[in-house]
Motif scaffolding. Sequence first.
Motif, PDB file in Angstrom:
ATOM      1  N   PHE A 139      90.560  53.917  -4.748  1.00 23.76           N
ATOM      2  CA  PHE A 139      89.723  53.070  -5.453  1.00 23.76           C
ATOM      3  C   PHE A 139      88.267  53.886  -5.927  1.00 23.76           C
ATOM      4  O   PHE A 139      87.795  53.349  -7.021  1.00 23.76           O
ATOM      5  N   LYS A 140      88.074  54.802  -5.533  1.00 25.90           N
ATOM      6  CA  LYS A 140      86.678  55.472  -5.900  1.00 25.90           C
ATOM      7  C   LYS A 140      87.133  56.698  -6.537  1.00 25.90           C
ATOM      8  O   LYS A 140      86.000  57.532  -7.155  1.00 25.90           O
ATOM      9  N   ALA A 141      88.126  57.480  -6.551  1.00 22.91           N
ATOM     10  CA  ALA A 141      88.243  59.077  -7.015  1.00 22.91           C
ATOM     11  C   ALA A 141      88.466  59.045  -8.408  1.00 22.91           C
ATOM     12  O   ALA A 141      88.199  60.030  -9.069  1.00 22.91           O
ATOM     13  N   GLY A 142      88.830  57.939  -9.042  1.00 24.31           N
ATOM     14  CA  GLY A 142      88.810  57.859 -10.463  1.00 24.31           C
ATOM     15  C   GLY A 142      89.662  59.085 -11.081  1.00 24.31           C
ATOM     16  O   GLY A 142      90.964  59.115 -10.352  1.00 24.31           O
ATOM     17  N   ARG A 143      89.258  59.792 -12.097  1.00 23.60           N
ATOM     18  CA  ARG A 143      90.180  60.895 -12.541  1.00 23.60           C
ATOM     19  C   ARG A 143      90.455  62.167 -11.689  1.00 23.60           C
ATOM     20  O   ARG A 143      91.637  62.791 -12.116  1.00 23.60           O
ATOM     21  N   TYR A 144      89.766  62.013 -10.426  1.00 22.91           N
ATOM     22  CA  TYR A 144      90.118  63.053  -9.584  1.00 22.91           C
ATOM     23  C   TYR A 144      91.037  62.650  -8.471  1.00 22.91           C
ATOM     24  O   TYR A 144      91.366  63.484  -7.573  1.00 22.91           O
ATOM     25  N   LYS A 145      91.731  61.662  -8.665  1.00 22.71           N
ATOM     26  CA  LYS A 145      92.510  61.010  -7.669  1.00 22.71           C
ATOM     27  C   LYS A 145      93.801  62.284  -7.333  1.00 22.71           C
ATOM     28  O   LYS A 145      94.022  62.672  -6.092  1.00 22.71           O
ATOM     29  N   ASN A 146      94.426  62.629  -8.428  1.00 22.93           N
ATOM     30  CA  ASN A 146      95.616  63.753  -7.850  1.00 22.93           C
ATOM     31  C   ASN A 146      94.861  65.103  -7.552  1.00 22.93           C
ATOM     32  O   ASN A 146      95.920  65.534  -6.720  1.00 22.93           O
ATOM     33  N   LEU A 147      93.649  65.299  -7.742  1.00 20.38           N
ATOM     34  CA  LEU A 147      93.243  66.722  -7.340  1.00 20.38           C
ATOM     35  C   LEU A 147      92.848  66.462  -5.658  1.00 20.38           C
ATOM     36  O   LEU A 147      93.209  67.439  -5.132  1.00 20.38           O
ATOM     37  N   ILE A 148      92.403  65.426  -5.425  1.00 17.15           N
ATOM     38  CA  ILE A 148      92.218  64.880  -4.122  1.00 17.15           C
ATOM     39  C   ILE A 148      93.399  65.051  -3.324  1.00 17.15           C
ATOM     40  O   ILE A 148      93.582  65.407  -2.115  1.00 17.15           O
ATOM     41  N   LEU A 149      94.207  64.195  -3.850  1.00 13.79           N
ATOM     42  CA  LEU A 149      95.610  64.238  -3.114  1.00 13.79           C
ATOM     43  C   LEU A 149      96.157  65.460  -2.899  1.00 13.79           C
ATOM     44  O   LEU A 149      96.728  65.762  -1.896  1.00 13.79           O
ATOM     45  N   GLY A 150      96.059  66.247  -3.855  1.00 14.16           N
ATOM     46  CA  GLY A 150      96.823  67.723  -3.727  1.00 14.16           C
ATOM     47  C   GLY A 150      95.949  68.469  -2.734  1.00 14.16           C
ATOM     48  O   GLY A 150      96.604  68.813  -1.931  1.00 14.16           O
ATOM     49  N   LEU A 151      94.658  68.273  -2.601  1.00 15.17           N
ATOM     50  CA  LEU A 151      93.828  69.079  -1.710  1.00 15.17           C
ATOM     51  C   LEU A 151      94.198  68.550  -0.302  1.00 15.17           C
ATOM     52  O   LEU A 151      94.214  69.025   0.646  1.00 15.17           O
ATOM     53  N   VAL A 152      94.535  67.181  -0.106  1.00 22.12           N
ATOM     54  CA  VAL A 152      94.942  66.529   1.228  1.00 22.12           C
ATOM     55  C   VAL A 152      96.160  67.253   1.679  1.00 22.12           C
ATOM     56  O   VAL A 152      96.453  67.411   2.845  1.00 22.12           O
ATOM     57  N   ILE A 153      97.121  67.389   0.768  1.00 26.25           N
ATOM     58  CA  ILE A 153      98.448  68.040   1.220  1.00 26.25           C
ATOM     59  C   ILE A 153      98.527  69.280   1.562  1.00 26.25           C
ATOM     60  O   ILE A 153      99.056  69.993   2.165  1.00 26.25           O
TER      61      ILE A 153
END
Lengths: 280, 291
Positions: B102-116
């Motif tokens: 809900f809060k990551a906006g356009r950084y969603k994919n970047l943070i998902l990548g960092l999580v993985i």
Amino acid sequence: MTTQAMAEVGTTEPTTIKGSPKWGDLILRIVAGLVLLYLFLPIFVIVLFSFNHPQGKFNYSWQGFTLNNWAHPFKYPALTDALKLSINIAAVSTAIAVLFGTLLAIALVRQRFRGRTAVDTFLVLPLTSPEVVIGAALLTLFLDLGWATGYTTIVIAHVAFEISFIAMTVRARMRGFDWTLEDASMDLGAGPARTFFKVTLPLIVPGIIAAAMLSFALSLDDFIITYFVSGSTVTYPLYVNAAVKAAVPPQINVLATAILVISLLLLAVGTLYRRKRIDV
Amino acid sequence: MAGVASSSRQRSKIAPYLMILPALVYLGIFFVVPFFSLARTSLSSMGGSVYLPTLTFNWDFSNYLDAFSHYQDQIIRTFTYALVATLLCLLLAFPLAYVIAFKAGRYKNLILGLVILPFFVTFLIRTIAWKTILADDGWVVAALGSVGLLPSEGRLLSTSWAVIGGLTYNWIIFMILPLYVSLEKIDPRLIEASKDLYSTNRRSFTKVILPLSMPGVLAGSLLVFIPASGDFINADYLGSTQTTMIGNVIQKQFLVVKDYPAAAALSMVLMAIILVGVLLYTRALGTEDLV
């Protein structure tokens, strides 16, 4: 890297939910940032200790900075051989499992047949069985059959757990495709084979690649099942496990860091590529 | 023309079976049959000499009684650890998944990548890193000691909490991803609607967000609980002889002691307990939501 990303997150608004109080929002973001930091904590340690200059056999406490480990990443042939063997096993088992798993996924999404739901449920079973039981069960089979455990039995075991992962990943990617394209191709006079290779396959290839990468990573990382069916064959995770009992060379950290950096580069290239395609 | 149509219909009747056949035959031989071998072994007796042991299948149920009486502690410990680790995963993963969705906006994919990303490092090496972090002479023990959270001479390594912490860390990704997927599906307008109807933040959360994220919660808990209850690496690397789990016993009995019937019986017990749990769960959510 992570803190910068988190800071930038704070400045974007697009899907932000309205009406939450500022402090609650802030606490939530801080907690999420801390969890992300927790995920990276061991990674920092692994990278840092690849530059360690351990005095004894184990690379557990910081002794001093050196670039020596990075200068000689392949100093231990047994480690390098184990890594090569794991890459070999991952590639061979993934190739076989992609073939079986993709056919299965296409049938599940595109065809209506009796027993489809049963197959669906059956596919979940390998994912919901603990690895230690799968490994133990395979070992009892190989004992019953009188097969010596080694390279072949490792590949057999890896294919067995990869098929489900591949079938599920490909199936998930195939949902929501516009399948009328196939009808269009047939209407324009293409036969079923031509339609498959010119229309269906190009549509599902990205899903297959994603599934194959996942399968490769799972195989490379698998320890528990492999441990049961490996005999005296030593894969990369098995080498690491033996090292924990005897001596942990910092080259383990060097190679782990190298694999991580390569993954990071692939991830970055993938993201940029996707962004570029959306922009066009 | 009619002949062509009927022959293609004929083919499409067999086609799906031809497509699923290779995978199903393979899984039949190397996933289903092994469980029969395991069951058979669990009901066999060991005979012969130490050097040339023989297995005789004779419906020897005593292996099961032994499994329960000898390893009762490990069985209880295993499911306690796995349960606590699952709850910790849920607690840690929810805020992160929520912020990404809900809060990551356009950084969603970047943070998902960092999580993985951390999970690209071999699971064993990550666990070795925790050994370093939790070490007696490490900075975490020193920091906790200096603020009085840990008594002097207190340890983190070789405790139950170290093992539970390791289990939590190693499988949290399987909680974050399904949670994120189910949160991401929630239409933000539903939450706005609840706000428009004078719902407080807490009520929006408990009445809208939480119920809609349930498939993710359930799938995530299964995907953490199952591998955690079968694990033996965390107990081996981060624990002590007081923290052994069923996996440790199965591994040792199979590969070191080579008492195959006992090990097989214990594997069957582990599998049976997990299967009952999974059945109860899938009743509530259906397999489609699991992935």
